[in-house]
Write a protein that holds these residues in place. Structure first.
Motif, PDB file in Angstrom:
ATOM      1  N   GLN A 175      43.358  35.563  30.534  1.00  0.00           N
ATOM      2  CA  GLN A 175      42.611  34.306  30.697  1.00  0.00           C
ATOM      3  C   GLN A 175      41.296  34.556  31.424  1.00  0.00           C
ATOM      4  N   THR A 176      41.346  35.387  32.439  1.00  0.00           N
ATOM      5  CA  THR A 176      40.144  35.707  33.208  1.00  0.00           C
ATOM      6  C   THR A 176      39.143  36.451  32.340  1.00  0.00           C
ATOM      7  N   LEU A 206      47.418  36.062  33.082  1.00  0.00           N
ATOM      8  CA  LEU A 206      46.341  35.661  33.983  1.00  0.00           C
ATOM      9  C   LEU A 206      45.112  36.539  33.786  1.00  0.00           C
ATOM     10  N   ARG A 258      37.147  34.258  29.995  1.00  0.00           N
ATOM     11  CA  ARG A 258      36.091  33.474  30.660  1.00  0.00           C
ATOM     12  C   ARG A 258      34.868  34.322  30.963  1.00  0.00           C
ATOM     13  N   VAL A 259      35.051  35.629  31.102  1.00  0.00           N
ATOM     14  CA  VAL A 259      33.949  36.496  31.496  1.00  0.00           C
ATOM     15  C   VAL A 259      33.098  36.897  30.361  1.00  0.00           C
TER      16      VAL A 259
END
Length: 107
Positions: A102-103, A99, A106-107
């Motif tokens: 994945q975060t 998780l 995206r950043v």
């Protein structure tokens, strides 16, 4: 004087009704009891409408203990089985890392 207040509080009828209750703590306890027992608020209000504070405290404590029993049993099993506990912790670590990655993407 404090002893008299404590003794008096035990003998006072609760007259539990969420619409008329002014004491937020009592409302919270009634809602907690409702959730733990699986009963509707109105059913709990009827059940405790002529109950003294001491009886209500005893019943909510018993309900809380009963509700926590399965959690305590599971805890005791896991704390006594280091292999299973570590397996669960490792699975949680992997999920958290996935998780987090994945975060970060995206950043």
């Amino acid at each position: 004087m404090l002893v008299l207040i404590k003794e008096q509080k035990v003998t006072v009828l609760l007259e539990l009704n969420l619409t008329t209750l002014r004491d937020q703590n009592l409302k919270n306890l009634l809602m907690i009891y409702s959730i733990l027992s699986g009963k509707e608020i109105s059913q709990c209000e009827n059940e405790f409408s002529e109950t003294g504070w001491g009886t209500f405290k005893k019943l909510i404590t018993e309900q809380l203990i009963e509700s926590l029993e399965p959690i305590q049993k599971k805890y005791k099993l896991l704390i006594n089985d280091p292999y299973q506990l570590n397996k669960i912790l490792d699975e949680g670590k992997e999920k958290a890392e996935d998780l987090a990655n994945q975060t970060l993407k995206r950043v």
